[in-house]
Write an enzyme that holds these catalytic residues in place. Structure first.
Site, PDB file in Angstrom:
ATOM      1  N   GLY A  36       0.593   2.120  12.983  1.00 34.08           N
ATOM      2  CA  GLY A  36      -0.434   2.112  11.719  1.00 34.08           C
ATOM      3  C   GLY A  36      -1.694   1.408  12.076  1.00 34.08           C
ATOM      4  CG  HIS A  37      -1.715  -2.576  12.786  1.00 33.25           C
ATOM      5  ND1 HIS A  37      -0.230  -3.285  12.698  1.00 33.25           N
ATOM      6  CD2 HIS A  37      -2.066  -3.253  11.330  1.00 33.25           C
ATOM      7  CE1 HIS A  37      -0.093  -3.970  11.862  1.00 33.25           C
ATOM      8  NE2 HIS A  37      -1.007  -4.286  11.023  1.00 33.25           N
TER       9      HIS A  37
HETATM   10  P1  AMP Z   1      -1.793  -5.843   7.878  1.00 34.20           P
HETATM   11  O1  AMP Z   1      -1.642  -6.336   9.263  1.00 34.20           O
HETATM   12  O2  AMP Z   1      -0.250  -5.400   7.273  1.00 34.20           O
HETATM   13  O3  AMP Z   1      -2.480  -6.718   6.882  1.00 34.20           O
HETATM   14  O4  AMP Z   1      -2.498  -4.422   7.983  1.00 34.20           O
HETATM   15  C1  AMP Z   1      -3.973  -4.342   8.667  1.00 34.20           C
HETATM   16  C2  AMP Z   1      -4.423  -3.013   8.248  1.00 34.20           C
HETATM   17  O5  AMP Z   1      -3.265  -1.999   8.877  1.00 34.20           O
HETATM   18  C3  AMP Z   1      -4.482  -2.686   7.038  1.00 34.20           C
HETATM   19  O6  AMP Z   1      -5.761  -2.125   6.625  1.00 34.20           O
HETATM   20  C4  AMP Z   1      -3.123  -1.832   6.564  1.00 34.20           C
HETATM   21  O7  AMP Z   1      -3.517  -1.098   5.325  1.00 34.20           O
HETATM   22  C5  AMP Z   1      -3.071  -0.900   7.744  1.00 34.20           C
HETATM   23  N1  AMP Z   1      -1.903  -0.388   7.966  1.00 34.20           N
HETATM   24  C6  AMP Z   1      -0.786  -1.213   7.867  1.00 34.20           C
HETATM   25  N2  AMP Z   1       0.237  -0.369   7.967  1.00 34.20           N
HETATM   26  C7  AMP Z   1      -0.165   1.054   7.939  1.00 34.20           C
HETATM   27  C8  AMP Z   1       0.405   2.294   8.275  1.00 34.20           C
HETATM   28  N3  AMP Z   1       1.837   2.411   8.182  1.00 34.20           N
HETATM   29  N4  AMP Z   1      -0.070   3.419   8.332  1.00 34.20           N
HETATM   30  C9  AMP Z   1      -1.746   3.160   8.216  1.00 34.20           C
HETATM   31  N5  AMP Z   1      -2.289   1.975   7.910  1.00 34.20           N
HETATM   32  C10 AMP Z   1      -1.571   0.905   8.065  1.00 34.20           C
END
Ligand code: AMP
Length: 282
Positions: A36-37
């Protein structure tokens, strides 16, 4: 790929890049990277010369009973994955550098943050808005990439950047999912095998709701009830909310019309997961 662990060194690097006329994008994360990241990095690479990924577990966006202490951390693994994905710089500031003693300034975005996750996590969005503002000020990106997995967050940041004339274009990219549809999340690692199996119901229930709407259902309550029933059939699931909201304002809707979002927050055991889908009804 560089790793920069200090704000003033990050500022120097940014100045140098700007002087060379390079465009900069920022991908803010809390690390423990997954596809995702990396999808955000891929998009960023297409549009800017330099991709900076921040990795910072931001304490002020966690509630007192939440998982700040145990949030998964593995910088070595993150560095490898980021390098492979083509990140140019990992910005990995320390807590003390970001919030020195006496820190006193916070950013709040109203309206959009009142519903959904804002109801159960009242301080959360203030913490996110504050850290993102700091990161924007330090990195000065032209573009910043956020995931639709955290739709309310991405919309809030977009609104903040526009309201405060930050000069950053905020892009929201689609949710990246596991094979069974579960949205990728650093927190999925907390799930036991049984919880992990149960968690696939989130995506199934969203897809089922999309189908109901496609087949003509317009009563929001009937759709959310169908989603709730599916989720409740899983033993480890405990629903926090299942809501149909207007996709622009994130306010509750009774009738399904225009662009709406179906958003869910559900605990599987101790682990709170969120997911959403947007549905367009003409
Ligand atoms: P986090 O590390 O969880 O704070 O996420 C960092 C960024 O990655 C944020 O903009 C999230 O929305 C994005 N993100 C996390 N998981 C996903 C995913 N499965 N698909 C797309 N973007 C994601």
């Amino acid at each position: 790929m560089k790793t920069i662990e200090n704000i003033s060194r990050m500022s120097t690097f940014v100045k140098m890049m700007k002087k060379e006329g390079k465009s900069i994008s920022l991908v803010p994360t809390m690390g423990y990277l997954h596809e995702g990241h990396l999808s955000l990095v891929k998009a960023a690479k297409k549009h800017t010369d330099v991709v900076i990924m921040s990795i910072f577990i931001n304490p002020i966006q966690f509630g007192p009973k939440e998982d700040f202490e145990k949030y998964p951390r593995d910088l070595k693994r993150d560095e490898e994955m980021a390098r492979e994905a083509g990140v140019d710089v990992i910005f990995y500031p320390s807590l003390k550098d970001m919030y020195p003693e006496g820190y006193a300034t916070y950013v709040t975005v109203e309206k959009l943050t009142g519903n959904l996750c804002g109801e159960s996590r009242p301080e959360h969005f203030r913490g996110v808005a504050t850290v993102v503002t700091k990161l924007f000020n330090i990195v000065k990106p032209e573009v910043a990439y956020f995931g639709q997995k955290d739709m309310q967050q991405a919309m809030m940041v977009k609104k903040m950047a526009s309201d405060l004339n930050m000069g950053v274009e905020v892009k929201m990219m689609p949710v990246v999912r596991e094979k069974d549809g579960l949205a990728m999340s650093s927190r999925n690692i907390y799930l036991s095998d049984a919880e992990r199996r149960d968690a696939a119901v989130l995506y199934q229930s969203l897809k089922n709701a999309e189908m109901l709407v496609k087949n003509g259902e317009r009563d929001a309550r009937k759709v959310t009830k169908a989603v709730e029933d599916m989720i409740k059939s899983k033993q480890s699931a405990r629903i926090e909310y299942v809501k149909l909201v207007d996709a622009g304002e994130l306010s509750d809707v009774k009738m399904i019309t225009g662009e709406i979002a179906l958003a869910v927050a559900v605990f599987f055991g101790e682990t709170r997961l969120i997911d959403n889908t947007t549905i367009m009804v003409k």
